[in-house]
Design a protein around this motif. Structure first.
Motif, short mmCIF file in Angstrom:
data_model
loop_
_atom_site.label_atom_id
_atom_site.label_comp_id
_atom_site.label_asym_id
_atom_site.label_seq_id
_atom_site.Cartn_x
_atom_site.Cartn_y
_atom_site.Cartn_z
N HIS A 84 6.98 36.58 21.73
CA HIS A 84 7.61 35.31 20.55
C HIS A 84 6.34 34.81 21.20
CE1 HIS A 84 8.81 32.63 18.51
NE2 HIS A 84 8.96 32.16 19.36
N ALA A 85 6.41 34.95 22.52
CA ALA A 85 4.63 33.36 23.02
C ALA A 85 3.61 34.08 22.96
CB ALA A 85 4.85 33.70 24.55
N LYS A 86 3.59 35.98 23.14
CA LYS A 86 2.45 35.93 22.44
C LYS A 86 1.73 36.33 20.58
CE LYS A 86 1.25 37.67 26.55
NZ LYS A 86 -0.26 36.98 27.01
N LYS A 88 2.86 33.53 19.21
CA LYS A 88 2.57 32.34 18.74
C LYS A 88 0.99 32.01 19.25
CE LYS A 88 6.52 29.72 19.25
NZ LYS A 88 7.23 28.52 19.76
N ASP A 89 0.55 32.85 20.62
CA ASP A 89 -0.70 32.71 20.88
C ASP A 89 -1.95 33.29 19.75
OD1 ASP A 89 -0.12 31.52 23.07
OD2 ASP A 89 -0.06 33.87 24.29
#
Length: 178
Positions: A84-86, A88-89
């Protein structure tokens, strides 16, 4: 055996209803899973037994499958958070890339305009240089005429005619004398 299992689950319909409603993603799933593990799966009756009927064996397999799915889901949570973080990135990078691509397009258009202006300026400069060369030749002719006019004190054509006439008089006079 089924009888033992049935005794263990006082109301099997409630157990089955609870198991089918079990939401692996809910916050209370950890407490429910701990209760299932401690209360039911730790009992010896849940151990695989070749004497079990297909119904009991299926129920045990299904319960163990739900537990396995839950454990898999729990172990995947950190990876899901990382993904999920990746994601967003990547969305942010895509936005930045889009902005940069737009800016590059604008710069490309501006460069094309500047190149066209440069081409026009070069053509204008070449025209001006050609005109300057024509003017320089004209100035040289005017300068020669001015020198010729100022050097003889009169008209250079008239001076030439007079010189030619004098030389012809000598030649004519010499030939008459002889």
């Amino acid at each position: 055996s089924w009888k033992e299992l049935k005794k263990m689950f006082v109301r099997p319909d409630q157990l089955l209803a609870a198991l089918t409603r079990f939401n692996i993603k809910s916050d209370s799933s950890q407490q429910a899973m701990n209760a299932v593990l401690e209360t039911y799966l730790s009992l010896s009756v849940m151990a695989p037994d070749p004497r079990d009927s297909p119904v009991v064996d299926g129920l045990k397999s299904w319960v163990f499958g739900v537990v396995y799915q839950y454990k898999s889901y729990e172990s995947a949570k950190p990876v899901q958070a990382l993904i999920h973080a990746k994601a967003k990135d990547l969305e942010q990078m895509a936005s930045v890339t889009g902005d940069l691509s737009s800016r590059v397009g604008s710069l490309h258009d501006r460069l094309a305009e500047l190149m066209a202006s440069f081409q026009e300026a070069t053509e204008e400069k070449n025209g001006a240089m050609s005109r300057l060369e024509d003017l320089q030749r004209s100035c040289n002719i005017v300068a020669k005429l001015a020198r010729a006019l100022s050097g003889g004190g009169g008209n250079p054509l008239e001076d030439y005619r007079l010189r030619l006439q004098k030389s012809l008089e000598c030649v004519v006079g010499d030939s008459l004398v002889a």
